[in-house]
Design a protein around this motif. Structure first.
Motif, PDB file in Angstrom:
ATOM      1  N   ASP A 239      -1.128  -2.680  -4.171  1.00 54.17           N
ATOM      2  CA  ASP A 239      -2.465  -2.678  -4.869  1.00 54.17           C
ATOM      3  C   ASP A 239      -2.717  -1.101  -4.531  1.00 54.17           C
ATOM      4  OD1 ASP A 239      -4.024  -5.149  -4.885  1.00 54.17           O
ATOM      5  OD2 ASP A 239      -3.580  -5.505  -3.114  1.00 54.17           O
TER       6      ASP A 239
ATOM      7  N   ARG B 283      -4.707   1.912   0.929  1.00 51.32           N
ATOM      8  CA  ARG B 283      -6.297   2.210   0.394  1.00 51.32           C
ATOM      9  C   ARG B 283      -7.249   2.560   1.033  1.00 51.32           C
ATOM     10  NH1 ARG B 283      -7.693  -3.840  -2.047  1.00 51.32           N
ATOM     11  NH2 ARG B 283      -9.239  -2.380  -2.407  1.00 51.32           N
TER      12      ARG B 283
ATOM     13  N   ASN C  77     -11.650  -2.136   5.336  1.00 53.96           N
ATOM     14  CA  ASN C  77     -11.783  -2.581   5.804  1.00 53.96           C
ATOM     15  C   ASN C  77     -13.086  -3.191   5.947  1.00 53.96           C
ATOM     16  OD1 ASN C  77     -12.270  -2.383   7.990  1.00 53.96           O
ATOM     17  ND2 ASN C  77     -11.210  -3.491   8.999  1.00 53.96           N
TER      18      ASN C  77
ATOM     19  N   LEU D 297     -15.347  -5.177   0.312  1.00 60.91           N
ATOM     20  CA  LEU D 297     -13.601  -5.153   0.425  1.00 60.91           C
ATOM     21  C   LEU D 297     -13.430  -5.726   1.773  1.00 60.91           C
ATOM     22  CD1 LEU D 297     -12.297  -1.363   0.254  1.00 60.91           C
ATOM     23  CD2 LEU D 297     -12.027  -3.376  -1.303  1.00 60.91           C
TER      24      LEU D 297
ATOM     25  N   GLU E 183     -11.619  -7.905   4.807  1.00 60.89           N
ATOM     26  CA  GLU E 183     -10.463  -7.474   6.364  1.00 60.89           C
ATOM     27  C   GLU E 183      -9.066  -7.588   6.129  1.00 60.89           C
ATOM     28  OE1 GLU E 183     -10.659  -5.822   9.062  1.00 60.89           O
ATOM     29  OE2 GLU E 183     -10.602  -7.640   9.682  1.00 60.89           O
ATOM     30  N   ASN E 184      -8.247  -6.347   6.169  1.00 62.18           N
ATOM     31  CA  ASN E 184      -7.335  -6.207   5.802  1.00 62.18           C
ATOM     32  C   ASN E 184      -5.727  -6.277   7.065  1.00 62.18           C
ATOM     33  OD1 ASN E 184      -7.193  -4.081   7.211  1.00 62.18           O
ATOM     34  ND2 ASN E 184      -8.296  -2.858   4.997  1.00 62.18           N
TER      35      ASN E 184
ATOM     36  N   ARG F   5      -4.574  -3.340   8.276  1.00 59.62           N
ATOM     37  CA  ARG F   5      -4.652  -2.128   8.564  1.00 59.62           C
ATOM     38  C   ARG F   5      -6.059  -2.578   9.966  1.00 59.62           C
ATOM     39  NH1 ARG F   5      -6.732   1.749   6.298  1.00 59.62           N
ATOM     40  NH2 ARG F   5      -6.391   1.628   4.747  1.00 59.62           N
TER      41      ARG F   5
ATOM     42  N   ALA G 122       1.661  -7.073   8.492  1.00 64.77           N
ATOM     43  CA  ALA G 122       1.641  -7.543   7.855  1.00 64.77           C
ATOM     44  C   ALA G 122       2.412  -9.117   7.606  1.00 64.77           C
ATOM     45  CB  ALA G 122       1.473  -7.100   6.360  1.00 64.77           C
TER      46      ALA G 122
ATOM     47  N   PRO H  28      -5.645  -9.687  -2.942  1.00 66.04           N
ATOM     48  CA  PRO H  28      -4.534  -8.176  -2.746  1.00 66.04           C
ATOM     49  C   PRO H  28      -3.210  -9.011  -2.869  1.00 66.04           C
ATOM     50  CG  PRO H  28      -6.751  -8.383  -1.849  1.00 66.04           C
ATOM     51  CD  PRO H  28      -6.566  -9.087  -2.097  1.00 66.04           C
TER      52      PRO H  28
ATOM     53  N   ASP I 220      -1.912 -10.275   0.215  1.00 68.21           N
ATOM     54  CA  ASP I 220      -2.517 -11.745   0.561  1.00 68.21           C
ATOM     55  C   ASP I 220      -1.792 -12.719  -0.590  1.00 68.21           C
ATOM     56  OD1 ASP I 220      -3.879 -10.472   2.838  1.00 68.21           O
ATOM     57  OD2 ASP I 220      -6.075 -10.049   1.574  1.00 68.21           O
TER      58      ASP I 220
ATOM     59  N   ASN J 239      -0.171  -0.748   2.903  1.00 68.88           N
ATOM     60  CA  ASN J 239       0.574  -2.160   2.247  1.00 68.88           C
ATOM     61  C   ASN J 239       0.566  -3.361   3.820  1.00 68.88           C
ATOM     62  OD1 ASN J 239      -0.436  -1.891   0.022  1.00 68.88           O
ATOM     63  ND2 ASN J 239       1.058  -0.689  -0.124  1.00 68.88           N
TER      64      ASN J 239
ATOM     65  N   GLY K 234       0.708  -3.039   7.138  1.00 74.12           N
ATOM     66  CA  GLY K 234      -0.191  -3.282   8.545  1.00 74.12           C
ATOM     67  C   GLY K 234      -0.043  -1.820   9.208  1.00 74.12           C
TER      68      GLY K 234
END
Length: 740
Positions: A207, A211, A455, A478, A480-481, A483, A513, A583, A586, A651, A653
Motif C-alpha cells: 500500500d 500511510r 488508523n 481506514l 486499525e493498523n 502503527r 507487524a 491491506p 494484513d 508498513n 508498525g
C-alpha cells in the motif's frame, strides 16, 4: 469513496468550473523574466525593508514583520531562497500546467487539475476575498516576484510572474489529497479513448508508503512538568516541507512545517497551542454512477423520474514537444451536477464529488495559525474545509483534543459509500455538512492521551476512545493498523512524559507487524519433515528470528532478514491483496499458507546473500539515508556517502517511518518518505520544543544547510527549536532584509 494516494504533490483546493473558464491561458514562455515596472519595484523594496529575516545556525528562517502581510512576504521569499524549484513546481502542478514543462506524458495530470482549477474562477474568488486575506495573497505574489527580480540568475521553468490569485489554487497543505485520488490511468482511458485500460503500476505490492503520519497529545496529568505535550510526526516525501518561523506585530507567531509555496504553517505551533494533521479522516469523496444516453450528438443522464443534460466543456492542454516547441491537445470534459466524469464502470459513467471551497480552505489554513486558545482554534475548524486530514491538538491551557476529519458530508447511511452509488437516485445526494459536534471528536479524554496513526479513531485514547457504534461508517475510512496498535501499547499506562521521553516513545523500536507473522513461520518450519532439504537450508535463519526481540536496530541481522522476508511476501502476493481490497500486510498475515511463507524466507535469504555477500548483513548496512542532489526526482548511489538508519517502513508498525518509494536501482535501501519534519512541543508560560528535518533546510547542495541535519536525522537525534528572539540571536548565522 476514493481513497487518497500519497504522492509528492499536494491537495489543491477545488474551484467552480465553467465552460467559459475551461480554455487554458496561453502558455507562458520562460525564456525571459517578466519585466517589472518601476511601481512594482518600489512596492517590493518598501515591503522588503519592513521585514527582517534571521537565519539561525541551521539555516532556519525566522521571519519578523510589522504586519502579517510583511511576514508572508518574507516567509515566501525565504522559501524561494531555499528551494525556488519546488515552490514553482507546486504551482505549475496546481494550475494544471505540468505538461508545458515535462511534456505530453503529463497532459492527463493537467486535465485532472483543470477539471477543478481554473484561472478565471480563482481570479473571481480573489476579487471577492476579504481585504485582510487579499493583502496576504498580494504579499505572497510580491515576495516571490521580488525574489525573481533580485535573483536574475534564476530561470523559472514556466512562471515568470506570480499573481495573488495563484495562492487559491494551492490552499490546503496535505499530501495526496482529494484531487489526486482520481486515477490518472482511468482518466486517460476515458478521455484518451483508449480501448484497453493502461496497466496500473503494480509497484512493490505495498500500500502507499508510508500511510500518512503520527500525532500524539499528552495531557498535563501524564507529563512530568504538568503541561500538555504534542508530538508532530508527519510522514511525507522527504524535502516536501521546510521548517519556518513567522512573526508579526499583529499576533502572528507560528513555527513549523510549510508546504513549499504556501504562506501558512501547515503543521506546527505558536506560543499557545499546536496542531498536527494526520491523513485519513472520514469519507469525503464520493463516486456517482451515471446512466448516460446519447441523442443528436449530446449526452443525457438519468436523474429521478427524468433526465438532465451532461455538460460538455472543451479543455485545452498545452504541452512541450520533444524538440522544445509548444503544441496542444483539446479534450471535451464532461460534467454532471455531481461533478466531473473521470472514468467508466460497467457501462456507466462515474462522476466524482468532493470539496470545492478554496477560499474557505485558505482562510482556515491561515487563521488556525493565529488561534490562541481552544475556542479560537475550534472556530477556525468550523469552516470545515480541512477535507483530507485528522487533527491532533494541545495547548498551554492544558487541553488536548482530536478531530477525526473536518469536512464530512451528511449522507443516507443506508448506502454503502465506500463504493460508487447510483447517481440517478436523489436519495444519494449530500445533505449539507456535519457540524463538528456531530463528527468523531475528543476533548480532554480521561485517559490523558490521544494518538492517531492514520488508523481508525476507536483506539485513539484507550478506554476513552470514541465508540464505533455511535457513528455512521462513512465517518471513518481506514481500519486499525500496526502503527495504531504500537502507539496504544506505548502510550497506555505511561506517565511522567517529557519532551525527550515523548520523542523516545515516538521512536519506539518494536515492529508490531511481525508479532503474528513469526509464530506462523516457526510453526511452518517445525512441520517440515526432517528429510525436507529446507530443514537444513533455513534452520539458521529460523533460529536467528526466534532469538529476535522484534525491535529494529542498525546492528541487527534479524531486522534485515525479517524485513526482506516481509517484502518478498508482499511483492509476491500484493496483487491478490489489492484484488480483495485488503491491506497488503494484513493479507500476508491472514491469507498465506506455510509453503508460501517458507518460499519467501528462502528467496529473502538468497537476495541478501546475492546483494551483500551474506544474508547475515546488519540492517544499518542496508537501510540508509542519502542526499546527493537537490533534484525532486532523487537518485541514489551505493558508492557515495550515506548514513545508517535503524527505523523502518511504517508498513511493519514502525512509529518512526523510513521507506523507499522510488524504484530501487541500488543494492541498499535509501529512504525517501517517512519522518520528514518532526517536532515535540511542551506548552506552558514559555513554549519549549525540539525538532529534526530530513537532510537540511536548503535544497542547494552547495549550501552548508543541505545535509547538516542528516546524521542527526539518521540517529533520531533532535535539535532545540529557537522560538524566542533572544535565543535566535545567540545562535544567529545571518540577519538581513529580503533581497538586500
Amino acid at each position: 469513496m476514493l481513497r487518497p494516494r500519497l504522492i509528492v504533490t499536494a491537495l489543491l483546493g477545488a474551484a467552480a468550473f465553467t465552460a467559459q473558464a475551461a480554455h487554458a491561458e496561453p502558455a507562458l514562455k520562460p525564456a525571459a523574466q517578466h519585466a517589472a515596472s518601476s511601481a512594482d519595484i518600489a512596492r517590493w523594496k518598501k515591503a522588503a525593508q519592513q521585514v527582517t529575516i534571521l537565519r539561525d545556525k541551521w539555516g532556519i528562517p525566522h521571519v519578523f514583520g510589522k504586519t502579517d502581510a510583511d511576514a508572508v512576504f518574507g516567509m515566501i521569499y525565504a522559501q524561494a531562497e531555499d528551494d525556488f524549484n519546488r515552490v514553482e513546481l507546486n504551482y505549475i502542478n496546481a494550475m494544471g500546467r505540468l505538461a508545458e514543462v515535462e511534456g505530453e506524458k503529463e497532459i492527463w495530470r493537467d486535465l485532472r487539475m483543470k477539471l477543478y482549477i481554473q484561472p478565471d474562477a480563482m481570479k473571481a474568488k480573489y476579487a471577492a476575498s476579504p481585504a485582510w486575506l487579499k493583502k496576504l495573497m498580494n504579499s505572497f505574489a510580491d515576495g516571490l516576484n521580488w525574489y525573481l527580480h533580485t535573483h536574475p540568475e534564476v530561470t523559472p521553468k514556466l512562471i515568470t510572474r506570480f499573481e495573488p490569485w495563484m495562492a487559491l489554487s494551492f490552499s490546503e497543505g496535505s499530501i495526496g489529497g482529494d484531487i489526486e485520488s482520481i486515477d490518472l490511468k482511468q482518466l486517460e482511458q476515458f478521455y484518451g479513448k483508449r480501448t484497453e485500460l493502461a496497466q496500473l503500476d503494480a509497484g512493490k505490492g505495498f500500500d502507499p508508503e508510508p500511510r500518512g503520519s503520527n500525532g500524539f497529545a499528552i495531557a498535563p496529568k501524564l507529563s512530568k512538568s504538568g503541561r500538555a505535550l504534542l508530538m508532530i510526526n508527519p510522514h511525507t516525501s522527504f524535502y516536501f516541507r521546510p521548517e519556518v518561523h513567522m512573526v508579526s506585530e499583529e499576533g502572528l507567531n507560528a513555527y513549523g512545517a510549510v508546504t513549499w509555496g504556501q504562506f501558512f504553517i501547515y503543521q506546527g505551533f505558536n506560543e499557545k497551542l499546536g496542531w498536527m494533521h494526520t491523513s485519513g479522516g472520514g469519507d469525503v469523496i464520493d463516486e456517482y454512477l451515471e446512466t448516460v444516453t446519447e441523442r443528436g450528438g449530446k449526452f443525457f443522464y438519468k436523474y429521478g423520474e427524468g433526465e438532465r443534460q451532461v455538460r460538455a466543456v472543451p479543455v485545452t492542454l498545452p504541452y512541450k514537444t520533444p524538440g522544445g516547441a509548444m503544441a496542444s491537445r483539446t479534450v471535451t470534459a464532461y460534467f454532471t451536477h455531481h461533478g466531473p466524469v473521470v472514468r467508466a464502470l460497467d457501462g456507466k459513467w462515474v462522476a466524482v464529488r468532493m470539496m470545492d471551497e478554496p477560499l474557505k480552505a485558505l482562510t482556515q489554513s491561515y487563521t488556525r495559525t493565529k488561534a490562541r486558545n481552544y475556542n479560537a482554534f475550534y472556530k477556525a475548524m468550523e469552516l470545515r474545509t480541512n477535507s483530507s486530514n485528522n487533527t491532533v491538538y494541545a495547548d498551554a491551557d492544558g487541553n488536548i483534543a482530536y478531530f477525526h476529519g473536518n469536512f464530512i458530508p451528511k449522507r443516507d447511511p443506508r448506502f454503502d459509500w465506500s463504493k460508487p452509488v447510483d447517481g440517478s437516485n436523489p436519495a444519494t445526494e449530500w445533505k449539507g455538512l456535519h457540524d463538528i459536534r456531530e463528527t468523531i471528536t475528543l476533548f480532554n479524554p480521561a485517559s490523558g492521551y490521544i494518538s492517531n496513526t492514520n488508523n481508525w479513531p476507536f483506539s485513539s485514547s484507550g478506554a476513552s476512545s470514541p465508540r464505533r457504534q455511535d457513528y455512521p461508517d462513512y465517518m471513518w475510512s481506514l481500519p486499525e493498523n500496526a502503527r495504531g496498535r504500537h502507539a496504544e501499547r506505548v502510550l497506555k499506562g505511561a506517565k511522567d512524559f517529557s519532551i525527550d521521553s515523548l520523542i523516545a516513545a515516538s521512536y519506539d523500536s518494536h515492529l508490531t507487524a511481525f508479532e503474528p507473522l513469526l509464530p506462523q513461520l516457526f510453526q511452518d518450519y517445525e512441520a517440515l519433515p526432517e528429510t525436507d532439504p529446507r530443514k537444513a537450508q533455513l534452520g539458521e535463519q529460523v533460529a536467528v528470528l526466534r532469538n529476535w526481540d522484534q525491535r529494529y536496530a542498525a546492528a541487527s541481522v534479524p531486522t534485515s532478514l525479517a524485513i526482506y522476508w516481509g517484502q518478498d511476501m508482499v511483492a509476491q502476493h500484493g496483487a491478490r491483496a489489492r484484488a480483495q481490497g485488503t491491506p497488503a500486510v494484513d493479507f500476508i498475515t491472514s491469507q498465506l499458507n506455510g509453503e508460501e511463507r517458507l518460499a519467501s524466507l528462502a528467496r529473502a535469504s538468497s537476495k541478501l546473500q546475492a546483494d551483500f555477500g551474506d544474508w547475515r548483513t546488519p540492517w544499518g548496512e542496508i537501510n540508509r539515508f542519502q542526499r546527493i542532489s537537490g533534484d525532486i526526482d532523487q537518485q541514489y548511489d551505493d558508492s557515495k556517502p550515506s548514513w545508517p538508519v535503524a527505523f523502518a517502513s511504517a508498513n511493519w508498525g514502525s512509529l518512526a517511518s523510513f521507506g523507499m518509494v522510488a524504484k530501487q536501482k541500488t543494492r541498499r535501501i535509501y529512504g525517501d518518505r517517512g519522518n520528514s519534519f518532526v517536532a515535540a512541543v511542551e506548552f506552558g508560560p514559555r513554549v519549549r520544543a525540539k525538532s529534526i528535518l530530513a537532510g537540511g533546510q536548503s535544497g542547494d547542495p552547495r549550501s552548508p544547510h543541505f545535509s547538516d541535519q542528516a546524521e542527526m536525522y539518521s540517529r533520531g537525534e533532535f535539535k532545540d527549536v529557537l522560538f524566542y528572539k533572544e535565543d535566535i540571536e545567540k545562535q544567529l548565522e545571518r540577519r538581513y532584509h529580503p533581497g538586500m
